[in-house]
Motif scaffolding. Structure first.
Motif, PDB file in Angstrom:
ATOM      1  N   ILE A 313       0.837  -1.204   0.000  1.00  0.00           N
ATOM      2  CA  ILE A 313       0.000   0.000   0.000  1.00  0.00           C
ATOM      3  C   ILE A 313       0.873   1.256   0.000  1.00  0.00           C
ATOM      4  CG2 ILE A 313      -1.958  -1.124   1.121  1.00  0.00           C
ATOM      5  CD1 ILE A 313      -1.022   0.118   3.762  1.00  0.00           C
ATOM      6  N   SER A 314       2.092   1.134  -0.531  1.00  0.00           N
ATOM      7  CA  SER A 314       3.009   2.277  -0.542  1.00  0.00           C
ATOM      8  C   SER A 314       2.434   3.442  -1.331  1.00  0.00           C
ATOM      9  CB  SER A 314       4.362   1.856  -1.118  1.00  0.00           C
ATOM     10  OG  SER A 314       4.910   0.779  -0.392  1.00  0.00           O
ATOM     11  N   GLU A 315       1.819   3.144  -2.493  1.00  0.00           N
ATOM     12  CA  GLU A 315       1.241   4.205  -3.309  1.00  0.00           C
ATOM     13  C   GLU A 315       0.109   4.897  -2.569  1.00  0.00           C
ATOM     14  OE1 GLU A 315       2.079   5.560  -6.211  1.00  0.00           O
ATOM     15  OE2 GLU A 315       3.900   4.353  -6.168  1.00  0.00           O
ATOM     16  N   LEU A 316      -0.720   4.108  -1.878  1.00  0.00           N
ATOM     17  CA  LEU A 316      -1.815   4.693  -1.105  1.00  0.00           C
ATOM     18  C   LEU A 316      -1.275   5.604  -0.011  1.00  0.00           C
ATOM     19  CD1 LEU A 316      -4.797   4.876  -0.255  1.00  0.00           C
ATOM     20  CD2 LEU A 316      -4.456   2.804   1.088  1.00  0.00           C
ATOM     21  N   LYS A 317      -0.224   5.156   0.691  1.00  0.00           N
ATOM     22  CA  LYS A 317       0.364   5.983   1.743  1.00  0.00           C
ATOM     23  C   LYS A 317       0.964   7.257   1.176  1.00  0.00           C
ATOM     24  CE  LYS A 317      -0.378   3.623   5.510  1.00  0.00           C
ATOM     25  NZ  LYS A 317      -1.107   4.224   6.663  1.00  0.00           N
ATOM     26  N   LYS A 318       1.561   7.160  -0.005  1.00  0.00           N
ATOM     27  CA  LYS A 318       2.139   8.352  -0.638  1.00  0.00           C
ATOM     28  C   LYS A 318       1.046   9.357  -0.991  1.00  0.00           C
ATOM     29  CE  LYS A 318       5.141   9.872  -4.421  1.00  0.00           C
ATOM     30  NZ  LYS A 318       4.261  10.991  -4.791  1.00  0.00           N
ATOM     31  N   VAL A 319      -0.072   8.841  -1.520  1.00  0.00           N
ATOM     32  CA  VAL A 319      -1.190   9.731  -1.845  1.00  0.00           C
ATOM     33  C   VAL A 319      -1.728  10.385  -0.583  1.00  0.00           C
ATOM     34  CG1 VAL A 319      -3.564   9.779  -2.708  1.00  0.00           C
ATOM     35  CG2 VAL A 319      -1.817   8.487  -3.944  1.00  0.00           C
ATOM     36  N   GLN A 320      -1.854   9.605   0.494  1.00  0.00           N
ATOM     37  CA  GLN A 320      -2.340  10.172   1.754  1.00  0.00           C
ATOM     38  C   GLN A 320      -1.386  11.248   2.275  1.00  0.00           C
ATOM     39  OE1 GLN A 320      -2.751   6.642   4.166  1.00  0.00           O
ATOM     40  NE2 GLN A 320      -4.862   6.284   3.526  1.00  0.00           N
ATOM     41  N   SER A 321      -0.078  10.988   2.164  1.00  0.00           N
ATOM     42  CA  SER A 321       0.904  11.973   2.599  1.00  0.00           C
ATOM     43  C   SER A 321       0.816  13.239   1.758  1.00  0.00           C
ATOM     44  CB  SER A 321       2.309  11.363   2.514  1.00  0.00           C
ATOM     45  OG  SER A 321       3.295  12.316   2.860  1.00  0.00           O
ATOM     46  N   ASP A 322       0.661  13.056   0.448  1.00  0.00           N
ATOM     47  CA  ASP A 322       0.535  14.224  -0.432  1.00  0.00           C
ATOM     48  C   ASP A 322      -0.720  15.024  -0.104  1.00  0.00           C
ATOM     49  OD1 ASP A 322       2.856  13.458  -1.666  1.00  0.00           O
ATOM     50  OD2 ASP A 322       1.876  12.534  -3.403  1.00  0.00           O
ATOM     51  N   LEU A 323      -1.814  14.316   0.211  1.00  0.00           N
ATOM     52  CA  LEU A 323      -3.053  15.016   0.553  1.00  0.00           C
ATOM     53  C   LEU A 323      -2.902  15.800   1.852  1.00  0.00           C
ATOM     54  CD1 LEU A 323      -5.775  12.359  -0.347  1.00  0.00           C
ATOM     55  CD2 LEU A 323      -5.368  14.538  -1.474  1.00  0.00           C
ATOM     56  N   ARG A 324      -2.209  15.188   2.834  1.00  0.00           N
ATOM     57  CA  ARG A 324      -1.984  15.913   4.094  1.00  0.00           C
ATOM     58  C   ARG A 324      -1.147  17.164   3.856  1.00  0.00           C
ATOM     59  NH1 ARG A 324      -1.737  10.604   6.342  1.00  0.00           N
ATOM     60  NH2 ARG A 324       0.491  10.498   5.924  1.00  0.00           N
ATOM     61  N   ALA A 325      -0.118  17.035   3.017  1.00  0.00           N
ATOM     62  CA  ALA A 325       0.717  18.197   2.709  1.00  0.00           C
ATOM     63  C   ALA A 325      -0.090  19.267   1.987  1.00  0.00           C
ATOM     64  CB  ALA A 325       1.918  17.773   1.865  1.00  0.00           C
ATOM     65  N   ALA A 326      -0.948  18.830   1.044  1.00  0.00           N
ATOM     66  CA  ALA A 326      -1.780  19.790   0.319  1.00  0.00           C
ATOM     67  C   ALA A 326      -2.767  20.475   1.258  1.00  0.00           C
ATOM     68  CB  ALA A 326      -2.527  19.075  -0.808  1.00  0.00           C
ATOM     69  N   ASN A 327      -3.327  19.710   2.216  1.00  0.00           N
ATOM     70  CA  ASN A 327      -4.250  20.307   3.183  1.00  0.00           C
ATOM     71  C   ASN A 327      -3.551  21.323   4.070  1.00  0.00           C
ATOM     72  OD1 ASN A 327      -6.618  19.030   2.418  1.00  0.00           O
ATOM     73  ND2 ASN A 327      -6.225  17.234   3.683  1.00  0.00           N
ATOM     74  N   MET A 328      -2.323  21.009   4.478  1.00  0.00           N
ATOM     75  CA  MET A 328      -1.573  21.960   5.302  1.00  0.00           C
ATOM     76  C   MET A 328      -1.277  23.235   4.526  1.00  0.00           C
ATOM     77  SD  MET A 328       1.080  19.434   7.318  1.00  0.00           S
ATOM     78  CE  MET A 328       1.895  20.831   8.104  1.00  0.00           C
ATOM     79  N   ALA A 329      -0.903  23.069   3.249  1.00  0.00           N
ATOM     80  CA  ALA A 329      -0.643  24.250   2.422  1.00  0.00           C
ATOM     81  C   ALA A 329      -1.922  25.061   2.233  1.00  0.00           C
ATOM     82  CB  ALA A 329      -0.074  23.814   1.071  1.00  0.00           C
ATOM     83  N   ASP A 331      -4.525  25.153   4.303  1.00  0.00           N
ATOM     84  CA  ASP A 331      -4.845  25.823   5.567  1.00  0.00           C
ATOM     85  C   ASP A 331      -3.972  27.048   5.786  1.00  0.00           C
ATOM     86  OD1 ASP A 331      -6.707  23.880   5.996  1.00  0.00           O
ATOM     87  OD2 ASP A 331      -5.488  22.716   7.397  1.00  0.00           O
ATOM     88  N   SER A 332      -2.690  26.918   5.429  1.00  0.00           N
ATOM     89  CA  SER A 332      -1.778  28.053   5.576  1.00  0.00           C
ATOM     90  C   SER A 332      -2.213  29.215   4.693  1.00  0.00           C
ATOM     91  CB  SER A 332      -0.356  27.618   5.230  1.00  0.00           C
ATOM     92  OG  SER A 332       0.536  28.699   5.305  1.00  0.00           O
ATOM     93  N   LEU A 333      -2.624  28.908   3.460  1.00  0.00           N
ATOM     94  CA  LEU A 333      -3.084  29.961   2.549  1.00  0.00           C
ATOM     95  C   LEU A 333      -4.346  30.623   3.080  1.00  0.00           C
ATOM     96  CD1 LEU A 333      -2.954  31.458  -0.168  1.00  0.00           C
ATOM     97  CD2 LEU A 333      -4.268  29.575  -1.163  1.00  0.00           C
TER      98      LEU A 333
END
Length: 582
Positions: A313-329, A331-333
């Protein structure tokens, strides 16, 4: 070859013809007694292959090289098994229309046979012309002087090249019982599945079966006598846990599984290849697996076992990590933009208040200034809602609890909402001044009332909006109701009114606008006050309208109860309310 092969191929033909149901039909040694004839010499095309045309054993030549996969030749027996002609066999594109598992399987055969020069045996069911045929396959490394890899297939002497190709001996299994067919099919499905599959003896912990993906990942062959057996402890040692205690707890839970137990599953990071000690030292190259342990009975031994599936599930975890990073960005905006909006809004509201205090200003000017002030506060509340939505998402929305006079809070909101009412709509403040104070954050209580009233104002074109409050029978809470005579909400849409960024109907959203944040924040803020909210509505007809009822604790300095400030603490947190939106 002409001296040795006829006798050997005759033996192959004779054994194939004599096999009955009572014999061990999966005996490769009996099926392919003439293997050594092919592995000790170099063959030339086409003269050395002509003798094989007379054999009843199936023979096919395969090149598993990536990007060049093809079957340049097969004898008549193989073509008859497959129901194909030689031209169709050559035309078939082996590089397309296969799953990743098949491509990995073919790459494994190329590496074993054509690179490492080892033989490979297996049983595989094919479906030529939709007829199932279980075939024994014996793959041999064959040195061939041929023109197959050259463009155009030039057969001149100067164009011939020598390659090691995969030479397959194929024999058909005559008959199987339904149970044997089912077991064979299950075995083949596991071989071609992209997941790692294992069967573990529950008593000894030793792996009894591993599919090809498991053998590749764990680096075991199950054929070498000097090889350390793969067991449950070794499998768990490849998983990265927070502590040894967590690993021991999972190991104990696996031992406690019975046939009546539900599967045990968890996710963990692992090295990309458990058999590669070098990759084990590279933490940056970790992969994620979902491990599923299913209690079962080993069909071969009849003993209790564990059927293990490992999914990458490495690809799934990568997508989840990318989504968390996008959400943080994001929220910051949002935080940056809303802070930039708030500064001029506060300045505009302050200047409007100063102008309204001018005694020389006419009544018309003061009315216009009041509308400007109300719109400014409305925009300021919207900015606050956006910031609070981001805080709710991060579970950081907090309230400072204290004594709140509900009548005063409502009077403040009433002054802000009055200019927003549509013509003919009456706002009634029916809250008594004698009610006990609430335990809450005065700013947040105002925000709750403002959002509820703004929602009612938006959807009420005629009639009235009334706000009332009364204590519960035990006196521990106040029930505050906001009732309107607006368009109402359909029964099947009520469940969505509290969801962030959603409105009950897309047509309503286009007609009335709005962000869809107000009611979602109301629910979060009510939950932060340890309260509850409910909604009822009639949609359409003369009795249409909506009632929102919130229940908030009464303030108490001492004694038991939800409103005890010392018992509850000075702060509340809207972590519960934000779970569904997340």
């Amino acid at each position: 070859l002409s001296e040795e092969l006829p006798a050997s191929s005759g033996n192959c033909r004779e054994r194939t013809g004599r096999m009955g149901d009572s014999e061990k039909q999966n005996s490769f040694d009996e099926q392919f007694a003439c293997e050594s004839v092919f592995t000790d010499r170099t063959f030339r095309w086409p003269e050395d292959f002509q003798i094989l045309e007379q054999s009843s054993c199936g023979y096919v030549l395969i090149d598993f090289t990536k990007g060049k996969k093809k079957r340049p030749w097969a004898n008549g027996a193989y073509l008859e098994m497959m129901g194909q002609t030689l031209d169709k066999l050559r035309e078939f594109d082996m590089n397309k229309n296969n799953s990743d598992a098949i491509h990995k399987w073919e790459e494994d055969k190329w590496r074993t046979v054509q690179v490492e020069k080892k033989s490979c045996r297996f049983v595989r069911t094919l479906y030529p012309n939709n007829v199932p045929k279980t075939l024994f396959w014996n793959l041999l490394p064959l040195r061939v002087v041929h023109p197959f890899s050259l463009p155009g297939g030039d057969c001149t002497e100067s164009a011939m090249v020598e390659d090691t190709l995969c030479f397959c001996q194929v024999a058909q299994q005559k008959s199987l019982t339904p149970e044997e067919k089912e077991m064979r099919r299950s075995h083949e499905l596991m071989n071609y599945a992209e997941v790692i599959g294992l069967v573990i003896d529950k008593v000894t912990g030793v792996v009894d079966y591993a599919n090809p993906q498991a053998k590749r990942y764990y680096g075991v062959s199950f054929s070498r006598t000097d090889e350390k057996p793969l067991d449950l402890s070794t499998i768990l040692s490849t998983c990265v846990f927070q502590s040894d205690g967590e690993r021991d707890a999972i190991h104990h839970s696996l031992q406690e599984l019975t046939l009546q137990s539900n599967p045990l599953q968890f996710e963990c990071s692992k090295t990309p290849n458990a058999a590669d000690s070098a990759s084990a030292q590279q933490n940056s190259g970790m992969v994620w697996h979902r491990m599923v342990f299913v209690p079962c009975t080993n069909p071969e031994t009849g003993k209790d076992g564990l059927f293990v599936n490992e999914y990458d599930i490495s690809e799934l975890k990568k997508v989840q990590s990318d989504l968390r990073a996008a959400n943080m960005a994001q929220d910051s905006l949002v935080a940056s933009v809303t802070h930039e909006l708030r500064t001029p809004l506060i300045g505009m509201i302050g200047l409007t208040d100063s102008l309204m205090q001018d005694t020389k200003a006419s009544a018309a000017v003061k009315k216009s200034l009041s509308i400007i002030r109300s719109c400014g506060w409305r925009l300021n509340l919207l900015v606050n809602d956006i910031l609070d939505a981001a805080s709710t998402k991060r579970n950081t929305l907090k309230v400072k609890l204290g004594s709140v006079n509900l009548w005063e809070a409502m009077s403040e909101v009433e002054a802000l909402v009055a200019p927003l009412l549509q013509r003919g709509v009456v706002l009634r403040n029916q809250i008594s001044m004698d009610l006990p104070p609430l335990l809450g954050d005065s700013g947040r209580i105002t925000q709750i009332l403002m959002n509820l009233l703004q929602n009612s104002v938006k959807f009420t074109a005629a009639g009235s909006i009334s706000v009332s409050a009364s204590p519960t029978p035990d006196g521990a809470f106040l029930e505050v109701s906001v009732r309107d005579t607006g368009i109402g909400v359909a029964a099947d849409k009520l469940s969505s009114v509290f969801k962030a960024f959603q409105q009950a109907d897309s047509e309503i959203a286009r007609e009335f606008g709005g962000t869809g944040l107000g009611l979602s924040l109301v629910r979060s803020l009510v939950a932060a006050h340890k309260g509850k909210i409910r909604v009822s509505s009639n949609h359409g007809g003369p009795d249409s309208g909506t009632v929102f009822t919130i229940t908030l604790p009464v303030f108490r300095k001492e004694g038991p109860g939800p409103g005890n400030l010392n018992a509850e603490g000075a702060e509340g947190k809207a972590s519960e309310a934000g779970q569904e939106e997340k």
